[in-house]
Motif scaffolding. Sequence first.
Motif, short mmCIF file in Angstrom:
data_model
loop_
_atom_site.label_atom_id
_atom_site.label_comp_id
_atom_site.label_asym_id
_atom_site.label_seq_id
_atom_site.Cartn_x
_atom_site.Cartn_y
_atom_site.Cartn_z
N LYS A 61 0.84 -1.20 0.00
CA LYS A 61 0.00 0.00 0.00
C LYS A 61 0.88 1.25 0.00
N ASN A 62 1.95 1.23 0.78
CA ASN A 62 2.86 2.37 0.83
C ASN A 62 3.54 2.59 -0.52
N VAL A 63 3.99 1.51 -1.15
CA VAL A 63 4.58 1.61 -2.49
C VAL A 63 3.55 2.21 -3.45
N GLY A 64 2.31 1.72 -3.38
CA GLY A 64 1.25 2.21 -4.26
C GLY A 64 0.96 3.69 -4.06
N ALA A 65 1.00 4.16 -2.82
CA ALA A 65 0.75 5.58 -2.53
C ALA A 65 1.82 6.46 -3.16
N ILE A 66 3.05 6.02 -3.12
CA ILE A 66 4.14 6.79 -3.72
C ILE A 66 4.04 6.76 -5.23
N LEU A 67 3.72 5.59 -5.79
CA LEU A 67 3.49 5.51 -7.24
C LEU A 67 2.36 6.45 -7.66
N ALA A 68 1.26 6.45 -6.90
CA ALA A 68 0.11 7.30 -7.23
C ALA A 68 0.49 8.77 -7.19
N GLU A 69 1.30 9.16 -6.23
CA GLU A 69 1.75 10.56 -6.14
C GLU A 69 2.53 10.95 -7.40
N ALA A 70 3.18 9.97 -8.02
CA ALA A 70 3.93 10.20 -9.26
C ALA A 70 3.05 10.02 -10.50
N GLY A 71 1.75 9.73 -10.29
CA GLY A 71 0.83 9.53 -11.41
C GLY A 71 0.96 8.16 -12.05
N LEU A 72 1.44 7.18 -11.28
CA LEU A 72 1.66 5.84 -11.79
C LEU A 72 0.94 4.81 -10.95
N GLY A 73 0.98 3.55 -11.41
CA GLY A 73 0.38 2.46 -10.67
C GLY A 73 1.27 1.23 -10.72
N TYR A 74 0.79 0.16 -10.15
CA TYR A 74 1.56 -1.09 -10.09
C TYR A 74 1.92 -1.61 -11.49
N ASP A 75 1.05 -1.39 -12.48
CA ASP A 75 1.34 -1.86 -13.84
C ASP A 75 2.51 -1.15 -14.48
N ASP A 76 2.93 -0.01 -13.92
CA ASP A 76 4.07 0.74 -14.45
C ASP A 76 5.40 0.28 -13.86
N VAL A 77 5.36 -0.59 -12.86
CA VAL A 77 6.57 -1.07 -12.20
C VAL A 77 7.28 -2.09 -13.09
N VAL A 78 8.59 -1.89 -13.26
CA VAL A 78 9.39 -2.80 -14.09
C VAL A 78 10.37 -3.63 -13.27
N LYS A 79 10.64 -3.23 -12.01
CA LYS A 79 11.60 -3.95 -11.18
C LYS A 79 11.28 -3.74 -9.71
N THR A 80 11.32 -4.80 -8.94
CA THR A 80 11.19 -4.69 -7.49
C THR A 80 12.31 -5.46 -6.82
N THR A 81 12.58 -5.08 -5.60
CA THR A 81 13.49 -5.84 -4.74
C THR A 81 12.75 -6.06 -3.44
N VAL A 82 12.68 -7.32 -3.01
CA VAL A 82 12.00 -7.70 -1.77
C VAL A 82 13.06 -8.16 -0.78
N LEU A 83 13.07 -7.53 0.39
CA LEU A 83 13.99 -7.90 1.46
C LEU A 83 13.18 -8.52 2.58
N LEU A 84 13.61 -9.67 3.06
CA LEU A 84 12.89 -10.40 4.09
C LEU A 84 13.78 -10.66 5.29
N ALA A 85 13.29 -10.36 6.49
CA ALA A 85 14.05 -10.66 7.70
C ALA A 85 14.19 -12.17 7.86
N SER A 86 13.24 -12.92 7.30
CA SER A 86 13.32 -14.39 7.29
C SER A 86 12.90 -14.88 5.91
N ILE A 87 13.82 -15.53 5.21
CA ILE A 87 13.51 -16.04 3.88
C ILE A 87 12.40 -17.09 3.95
N ALA A 88 12.15 -17.63 5.12
CA ALA A 88 11.04 -18.58 5.30
C ALA A 88 9.69 -17.91 5.04
N ASP A 89 9.65 -16.58 5.07
CA ASP A 89 8.41 -15.84 4.81
C ASP A 89 8.16 -15.60 3.32
N PHE A 90 9.04 -16.09 2.46
CA PHE A 90 8.94 -15.81 1.02
C PHE A 90 7.57 -16.17 0.45
#
Length: 132
Positions: A61-90
């Motif tokens: 939701k936070n990522v989406g709010a920042i995208l919206a402020e830029a006039g964009l949405g999730y469909d405009d995203v070309v790359k993400t990086t996901v960091l997990l404190a526990s890879i078991a949560d993947f």
Amino acid sequence: MTVSRIATASAPAAVGPYSQGVSTGQEAGSLVFVSGQVPLDPATGSLVEGDIQAQAEQVLKNVGAILAEAGLGYDDVVKTTVLLASIADFAAVNEVYARYFTGGTLPARAAFGVAALPLGAGVEIEAVAVRS
């Protein structure tokens, strides 16, 4: 190169010396970089309560709010990086992630297990989007 800061009250304020996001001008391909978001509720500034899926939901939701402020949405995203404190949560985070990124061309993604994340978060996600 033109670089513009993106800031919105609909996502948590930066917790350090960085912008929520930045946008480059046309000469650089009109890219929007969303800083890594942790599961902070923008209304309270506190980590959301609940399991890793509740955390992932708030992060996206936070990522989406920042995208919206830029006039964009999730469909405009070309790359993400996901960091997990526990890879078991993947798998659990992936279930939530799949509800937000549903378009025909899904973004490239990397996911990493890390020793710790800011403020004791279980997940952090950053994104790069392209302005059409």
